[in-house]
Design a protein around this motif. Structure first.
Motif, mmCIF file in Angstrom:
data_model
loop_
_atom_site.group_PDB
_atom_site.id
_atom_site.type_symbol
_atom_site.label_atom_id
_atom_site.label_comp_id
_atom_site.label_asym_id
_atom_site.label_seq_id
_atom_site.Cartn_x
_atom_site.Cartn_y
_atom_site.Cartn_z
ATOM 1 N N CYS A 214 -11.494 15.091 3.750
ATOM 2 C CA CYS A 214 -11.221 13.902 2.948
ATOM 3 C C CYS A 214 -10.711 12.748 3.802
ATOM 4 C CB CYS A 214 -10.201 14.232 1.852
ATOM 5 S SG CYS A 214 -8.625 14.873 2.459
ATOM 6 N N VAL A 215 -10.369 13.018 5.056
ATOM 7 C CA VAL A 215 -9.904 11.967 5.963
ATOM 8 C C VAL A 215 -10.543 12.167 7.333
ATOM 9 C CG1 VAL A 215 -7.673 11.613 4.817
ATOM 10 C CG2 VAL A 215 -7.871 13.330 6.646
ATOM 11 N N ALA A 216 -10.486 11.130 8.134
ATOM 12 C CA ALA A 216 -10.952 11.219 9.521
ATOM 13 C C ALA A 216 -9.727 11.243 10.429
ATOM 14 C CB ALA A 216 -11.831 10.017 9.865
ATOM 15 N N THR A 217 -9.746 12.100 11.435
ATOM 16 C CA THR A 217 -8.572 12.219 12.301
ATOM 17 C C THR A 217 -8.223 10.895 12.959
ATOM 18 O OG1 THR A 217 -10.031 12.965 14.088
ATOM 19 C CG2 THR A 217 -8.937 14.667 12.778
ATOM 20 N N SER A 218 -9.207 10.052 13.167
ATOM 21 C CA SER A 218 -8.952 8.776 13.832
ATOM 22 C C SER A 218 -8.119 7.832 12.975
ATOM 23 C CB SER A 218 -10.278 8.097 14.182
ATOM 24 O OG SER A 218 -11.050 7.857 13.015
ATOM 25 N N THR A 219 -8.041 8.109 11.667
ATOM 26 C CA THR A 219 -7.295 7.215 10.776
ATOM 27 C C THR A 219 -5.922 7.748 10.396
ATOM 28 O OG1 THR A 219 -8.168 8.200 8.729
ATOM 29 C CG2 THR A 219 -9.483 6.458 9.771
ATOM 30 N N VAL A 220 -5.630 8.998 10.703
ATOM 31 C CA VAL A 220 -4.389 9.634 10.247
ATOM 32 C C VAL A 220 -3.201 9.251 11.136
ATOM 33 C CG1 VAL A 220 -3.205 11.826 9.832
ATOM 34 C CG2 VAL A 220 -5.622 11.579 9.231
ATOM 35 N N THR A 221 -2.161 8.755 10.500
ATOM 36 C CA THR A 221 -0.913 8.458 11.218
ATOM 37 C C THR A 221 0.289 9.153 10.587
ATOM 38 O OG1 THR A 221 -0.571 6.451 9.886
ATOM 39 C CG2 THR A 221 -1.730 6.196 11.986
ATOM 40 N N ARG A 222 0.189 9.543 9.306
ATOM 41 C CA ARG A 222 1.292 10.205 8.611
ATOM 42 C C ARG A 222 0.753 11.403 7.830
ATOM 43 N NH1 ARG A 222 5.549 6.536 7.301
ATOM 44 N NH2 ARG A 222 6.742 8.246 6.363
ATOM 45 N N LEU B 227 -10.839 19.621 9.378
ATOM 46 C CA LEU B 227 -12.001 20.309 9.907
ATOM 47 C C LEU B 227 -13.150 20.217 8.908
ATOM 48 C CD1 LEU B 227 -10.179 23.573 11.073
ATOM 49 C CD2 LEU B 227 -10.942 21.700 12.547
ATOM 50 N N PRO B 228 -14.395 20.357 9.362
ATOM 51 C CA PRO B 228 -15.528 20.352 8.429
ATOM 52 C C PRO B 228 -15.376 21.464 7.395
ATOM 53 C CG PRO B 228 -16.282 20.109 10.690
ATOM 54 C CD PRO B 228 -14.822 20.445 10.771
ATOM 55 N N GLY B 229 -15.577 21.124 6.147
ATOM 56 C CA GLY B 229 -15.518 22.118 5.086
ATOM 57 C C GLY B 229 -14.136 22.484 4.615
ATOM 58 N N VAL B 230 -13.094 21.896 5.232
ATOM 59 C CA VAL B 230 -11.737 22.326 4.910
ATOM 60 C C VAL B 230 -11.351 21.984 3.480
ATOM 61 C CG1 VAL B 230 -10.582 20.201 5.689
ATOM 62 C CG2 VAL B 230 -9.380 22.403 5.815
ATOM 63 N N CYS B 231 -11.884 20.901 2.929
ATOM 64 C CA CYS B 231 -11.519 20.514 1.564
ATOM 65 C C CYS B 231 -12.032 21.512 0.527
ATOM 66 C CB CYS B 231 -12.026 19.113 1.243
ATOM 67 S SG CYS B 231 -11.118 17.815 2.126
ATOM 68 N N GLY B 232 -13.012 22.303 0.900
ATOM 69 C CA GLY B 232 -13.497 23.332 -0.010
ATOM 70 C C GLY B 232 -12.462 24.395 -0.282
ATOM 71 N N GLN B 233 -11.421 24.471 0.562
ATOM 72 C CA GLN B 233 -10.350 25.441 0.376
ATOM 73 C C GLN B 233 -9.195 24.877 -0.450
ATOM 74 O OE1 GLN B 233 -9.144 26.957 4.245
ATOM 75 N NE2 GLN B 233 -11.199 26.636 5.058
ATOM 76 N N CYS B 234 -9.276 23.610 -0.810
ATOM 77 C CA CYS B 234 -8.208 22.970 -1.568
ATOM 78 C C CYS B 234 -8.410 23.185 -3.064
ATOM 79 C CB CYS B 234 -8.173 21.468 -1.279
ATOM 80 S SG CYS B 234 -7.707 21.063 0.412
ATOM 81 N N PRO B 235 -7.331 23.202 -3.840
ATOM 82 C CA PRO B 235 -7.474 23.318 -5.292
ATOM 83 C C PRO B 235 -8.135 22.068 -5.869
ATOM 84 C CG PRO B 235 -5.185 22.895 -4.678
ATOM 85 C CD PRO B 235 -5.926 23.164 -3.414
ATOM 86 N N GLY C 121 -8.098 13.190 -3.808
ATOM 87 C CA GLY C 121 -8.620 12.594 -2.592
ATOM 88 C C GLY C 121 -10.003 12.005 -2.743
ATOM 89 N N GLY C 122 -10.585 12.095 -3.938
ATOM 90 C CA GLY C 122 -11.917 11.557 -4.165
ATOM 91 C C GLY C 122 -12.998 12.344 -3.455
ATOM 92 N N VAL C 123 -12.762 13.650 -3.257
ATOM 93 C CA VAL C 123 -13.721 14.488 -2.539
ATOM 94 C C VAL C 123 -14.798 14.977 -3.493
ATOM 95 C CG1 VAL C 123 -14.017 16.620 -1.233
ATOM 96 C CG2 VAL C 123 -11.986 15.223 -0.877
ATOM 97 N N THR C 124 -16.047 14.763 -3.134
ATOM 98 C CA THR C 124 -17.159 15.228 -3.953
ATOM 99 C C THR C 124 -17.914 16.379 -3.291
ATOM 100 O OG1 THR C 124 -18.586 13.532 -2.967
ATOM 101 C CG2 THR C 124 -17.477 12.988 -5.046
ATOM 102 N N GLY C 125 -17.627 16.640 -2.026
ATOM 103 C CA GLY C 125 -18.268 17.735 -1.318
ATOM 104 C C GLY C 125 -17.225 18.667 -0.738
ATOM 105 N N VAL C 126 -17.449 19.103 0.484
ATOM 106 C CA VAL C 126 -16.509 20.031 1.121
ATOM 107 C C VAL C 126 -15.579 19.322 2.096
ATOM 108 C CG1 VAL C 126 -17.989 22.042 0.848
ATOM 109 C CG2 VAL C 126 -18.231 20.593 2.881
ATOM 110 N N GLY C 127 -15.751 18.025 2.236
ATOM 111 C CA GLY C 127 -14.838 17.256 3.086
ATOM 112 C C GLY C 127 -15.198 17.317 4.556
#
Length: 293
Positions: free
Chosen positions: A108-116, A85-93, A100-106
């Motif tokens: 970090c992935v797009a749902t269209s690319t997730v398989t595992r 979800l938008p902003g969800v990476c801001g809740q991660c440690p 994940g190479g996150v520089t903002g709030v995420g």
């Protein structure tokens, strides 16, 4: 016979063969998590608060993790952690964000690319049985590292040391307690009087004993055991083994983050008095695993 898996759906994606990274503290699960997070198709979380609360509840009171409700609790916690979800990476440690190479709030992935999906929360090994019941098709990767190196890194980690306060063995503590490495209630006072290095060694010992149990219980197609030392010294071969086990390409380049894998740092950093204690406490496991001749 295990019951048929109840398929969890997260963001419209069916969770099949999730990957869980296990190990004692500072055994390298975070390094593999970094590699998986940056590999195509993977969404791997590391220590989201909801999952952390569940993991430590199960670790400190094993009976909770073995109860009938544990399966639903851990599935719900992971379903929340895996939400994209938008902003969800801001809740991660910070460790998860950096991996994940996150520089903002995420995200970090797009749902269209997730398989595992996967998780590498610290101390996840104490929830292994609950994870297996929740996801019968799960894949487990456990890391084993020299207990002397583990102790050395734990002694420099305030988050690890916070668990060693005398109050952690409260009156309602359950025994055996793999999380703190205490097998019987009569050892409670002995644990309280141990040096910090001894307590670190007990935690390592308890974790590797759980790892040995998993190796006996799970078939090779479901559990892979890797050595931290091989990951550090032969990264290409180790990642190749992991890729074959998971039947997908895992990034080797992503292993080389802020923390470079090192082997044998205890020789320079561990005080002689602490080394004696570690080798006394964990002699059997250090010898069985080939670290102590």
């Amino acid at each position: 016979m295990r019951p048929p898996p109840h398929i969890l759906v997260v963001n419209g994606i069916k969770v099949r063969r999730p990957v869980f990274l296990l190990g004692a503290p500072h055994s390298g699960a975070d390094l593999l998590a970094r590699a998986l997070k940056r590999s195509p198709g993977f969404h791997v979380t590391m220590g989201r608060s909801g999952m952390a609360h569940v993991v430590y509840a199960f670790a400190r009171k094993p009976s909770i993790g073995s109860g009938h409700g544990a399966t639903r609790v851990i599935r719900d916690a992971l379903a929340e952690s895996w939400q994209v979800l938008p902003g969800v990476c801001g809740q991660c440690p910070p460790t998860c964000q950096e991996a994940g190479g996150v520089t903002g709030v995420g995200p970090c992935v797009a749902t269209s690319t997730v398989t595992r999906f996967g998780d590498a929360s610290p101390d996840l090994i104490y929830s292994a049985q609950a994870l297996l019941r929740a996801f019968p098709d799960a894949r487990f990767v456990q890391l084993i590292r020299d207990g002397r190196d583990v102790t050395t890194d734990m002694l420099a980690d305030p988050a690890c040391l916070a668990w060693f306060k005398p109050g952690m063995l409260a009156e309602d503590t359950e025994f055996p307690n793999p999380f703190l490495g205490v097998n019987r209630e009569e050892h409670r006072e002995r644990w309280k009087g141990m040096t910090t290095a001894g307590k670190c060694a007990l935690r390592w010992r308890g974790a590797v004993r759980l790892s040995a149990t998993l190796r006996q219980e799970l078939p090779p197609e479901q559990l892979l055991t890797l050595r931290y030392e091989e990951l550090a010294q032969k990264p290409a071969e180790t990642i190749g083994t992991l890729s074959g086990f998971l039947e997908t390409r895992v990034s080797k380049v992503a292993l080389y983050g802020p923390r470079v894998p090192e082997v044998g740092t205890w020789r320079l950093r561990l005080r002689p008095i602490d080394l004696v204690m570690v080798e006394r406490v964990a002699k059997e496991e250090l010898t069985r695993l080939g670290y102590l001749k």
